[in-house]
Design a protein around this motif. Structure first.
Motif, PDB file in Angstrom:
ATOM      1  N   PRO A  33       0.840  -1.201   0.000  1.00 10.35           N
ATOM      2  CA  PRO A  33       0.000   0.000   0.000  1.00 10.35           C
ATOM      3  C   PRO A  33       0.876   1.252   0.000  1.00 10.35           C
ATOM      4  CG  PRO A  33       0.033  -1.000   2.183  1.00 10.35           C
ATOM      5  CD  PRO A  33       0.735  -1.955   1.267  1.00 10.35           C
ATOM      6  N   ALA A  34       0.353   2.319  -0.561  1.00  9.34           N
ATOM      7  CA  ALA A  34       1.124   3.553  -0.652  1.00  9.34           C
ATOM      8  C   ALA A  34       1.368   4.137   0.736  1.00  9.34           C
ATOM      9  CB  ALA A  34       0.389   4.561  -1.523  1.00  9.34           C
ATOM     10  N   GLY A  38       4.803  11.968   4.396  1.00 13.60           N
ATOM     11  CA  GLY A  38       5.668  12.083   5.557  1.00 13.60           C
ATOM     12  C   GLY A  38       6.089  10.764   6.176  1.00 13.60           C
ATOM     13  N   GLN A  39       5.471   9.682   5.755  1.00 12.54           N
ATOM     14  CA  GLN A  39       5.814   8.364   6.300  1.00 12.54           C
ATOM     15  C   GLN A  39       7.111   7.878   5.680  1.00 12.54           C
ATOM     16  OE1 GLN A  39       2.552   5.563   6.175  1.00 12.54           O
ATOM     17  NE2 GLN A  39       3.953   3.809   6.065  1.00 12.54           N
ATOM     18  N   LYS A  40       8.044   7.403   6.513  1.00 12.56           N
ATOM     19  CA  LYS A  40       9.363   7.002   6.027  1.00 12.56           C
ATOM     20  C   LYS A  40       9.751   5.637   6.585  1.00 12.56           C
ATOM     21  CE  LYS A  40      11.439  10.520   7.794  1.00 12.56           C
ATOM     22  NZ  LYS A  40      12.524  11.457   8.194  1.00 12.56           N
ATOM     23  N   SER A 170       4.466   1.603  12.518  1.00 14.01           N
ATOM     24  CA  SER A 170       5.840   1.787  12.985  1.00 14.01           C
ATOM     25  C   SER A 170       6.505   2.950  12.258  1.00 14.01           C
ATOM     26  CB  SER A 170       6.638   0.496  12.783  1.00 14.01           C
ATOM     27  OG  SER A 170       8.002   0.682  13.077  1.00 14.01           O
ATOM     28  N   GLU A 171       6.301   3.005  10.937  1.00 14.12           N
ATOM     29  CA  GLU A 171       6.917   4.078  10.158  1.00 14.12           C
ATOM     30  C   GLU A 171       6.339   5.444  10.516  1.00 14.12           C
ATOM     31  OE1 GLU A 171       8.255   1.559   6.173  1.00 14.12           O
ATOM     32  OE2 GLU A 171       6.556   2.951   6.038  1.00 14.12           O
TER      33      GLU A 171
END
Length: 465
Positions: A33-34, A38-40, A170-171
């Motif tokens: 999933p995309a 801001g998620q890394k 978690s990310e």
């Protein structure tokens, strides 16, 4: 055999909705999933160093209570809170910590939401989850959202969408969640890892691991698994519930997520005979288990291919009469290791070129001594309160050391997700006639980059102030 779908048996989400054409590989519907803005990635992200790690324990049955003393014994770690749906267990756990001369932890219990109360009230660095499997996902996610790092007993989740959600959570929270895979810290397993990485086996081509453990007596015990939770899983689905103890060390030796990745999984299942046969011979007719029908196969085998052309065979069998084994075998162009055989003090055997010839097995002991992991040379040589031959405490010690020293974790959320993915993927494969299914890339492409894992360099535990 007819394989009931996971929706029919568990009432949960369908594992996949792919189109099957002949022998084509099925693709899981929940693949990649995309990321949100801001998620890394959490690959290579170190812990923020803390002087004292405050641990909260959720689940105080056999496993949680068994690990309690280890957490209390690790330098720089304090058990700050304990929680169980049964309040007397939390009190017993707190009593044990206090009796050992440690500060008494806060107690939570009495309802299914007690863990949420603990997470909202306590300032915890680490939450350790040792509840039945069906609660791991929700409790692990809640702990991440509460701002804690999270160590979860096997498996971290049982559905693909849950595994992806833990990766993404978690990310987003920038907190680590990992599988408390103690067998990855076994002495033979870590020596095998070092041998593989130093080229002793040549080019590694295949591995064989599993969880073969006759649990029939415990599964029918009225006291060991609370409310018979583990036995009831065998009435719900046909799946490889618990292959991680054997799979994870093989995956680590092959650098899965660190230069290679699992690509496809194909599952087979034998008929479900063991539990019903044991019940017929040993369980009184008025026992509640006689209302149950066991559908999970006795032996579930997953054949896993990797991007680099390797093959892993992962097995699960807890309902057949047999000695315990995690198999733990690795082979390559220059030799092979096989564990759990009656050869030498190490309980393993090898055949390696150019050292050996004549097609005769040799004892593994000298190789284990030569390639002994630094954790076993240091922590393993100290008084050890942990179970399973000491590897439980080594895992706990290493987790706390990494958190106190600000190191990158040996095992991350991506490892936990892929090691646990055979649970839902085996269902998907079996629901579709044993066809191979694709294994999601939980790293979203970062698997191709070499990076350290369990083959860590020696480091010290920070001194306790």
């Amino acid at each position: 055999m007819s394989y009931p779908s996971r929706r029919t048996v568990l009432g949960g989400a369908i594992a996949a909705t792919a189109v099957v054409a002949g022998g084509a590989v099925l693709s899981p519907a929940s693949a990649a999933p995309a990321r949100r803005p801001g998620q890394k990635s959490m690959v290579g992200v170190p812990f923020e160093a803390v002087d004292t790690v405050r641990v909260g324990v959720i689940g105080l049955g056999n496993r949680g209570m068994g690990m309690l003393g280890g957490w209390a014994a690790v330098p720089g770690c304090t058990v700050a809170a304990v929680c169980d749906i049964r309040a007397p267990r939390a009190k017993t756990a707190a009593d044990r910590i206090a009796a050992a001369g440690k500060p008494r932890p806060a107690e939570y219990g009495g309802s299914s939401s007690s863990y949420q109360e603990m997470l909202s009230r306590e300032n915890l660095d680490l939450v350790y989850i040792a509840t039945p499997w069906e609660f791991h996902y929700a409790q692990g996610k809640a702990a991440l959202l509460a701002g804690a790092h999270v160590g979860v007993e096997l498996p971290i989740a049982t559905e693909l969408d849950e595994l992806w959600d833990l990766v993404d959570t978690s990310e987003r929270t920038r907190r680590h969640l990992w599988l408390m895979e103690n067998c990855s810290y076994g002495r033979n397993e870590l020596a095998m890892l070092k041998m593989a990485h130093e080229g002793v086996f040549g080019d590694v081509t295949n591995g064989h691991g599993g969880y073969l453990h006759d649990l029939r007596e415990l599964l029918f015990s009225d006291t060991y698994y609370t409310d018979a939770w583990r036995r009831k899983w065998h009435t719900r689905s046909i799946a490889s519930f618990y292959p991680m103890h054997g799979l994870a060390p093989i995956a680590a030796a092959m650098d899965i997520n660190r230069g290679d990745r699992m690509l496809t999984l194909q599952a087979t299942a034998t008929a479900p005979r063991g539990l019903a046969d044991y019940r017929e011979r040993h369980v009184p007719r008025d026992h509640p288990s006689w209302q149950e029908e066991y559908i999970n196969g006795d032996l579930i085998t997953c054949m896993i291919s990797t991007q680099q052309g390797r093959v892993i065979r992962a097995e699960h069998d807890v309902s057949s009469p047999r000695p315990y084994s995690r198999i733990n075998s690795l082979a390559g162009s220059r030799g092979i290791m096989e564990d759990y055989v009656p050869v030498g003090a190490a309980g393993a055997r090898v055949y390696l070129e150019p050292d050996h010839s004549g097609h005769s097995w040799r004892d593994f002991t000298s190789y284990r001594d030569e390639f002994d992991h630094w954790l076993w040379k240091t922590v393993g040589s100290q008084p050890n309160p942990g179970g399973h031959g000491g590897m439980d405490y080594i895992l706990q010690w290493r987790v706390i050391q990494q958190m106190r020293a600000g190191l990158v974790p040996d095992i991350d959320v991506y490892d936990g997700a892929v090691w646990c993915s055979p649970v839902p993927l085996s269902v998907q494969s079996l629901d579709n006639g044993g066809r191979p299914v694709r294994v999601p890339d939980f790293t979203r492409g970062r698997w191709a980059h070499k990076r350290p894992g369990l083959d860590s360099r020696q480091s010290e535990m920070p001194p306790v102030a």
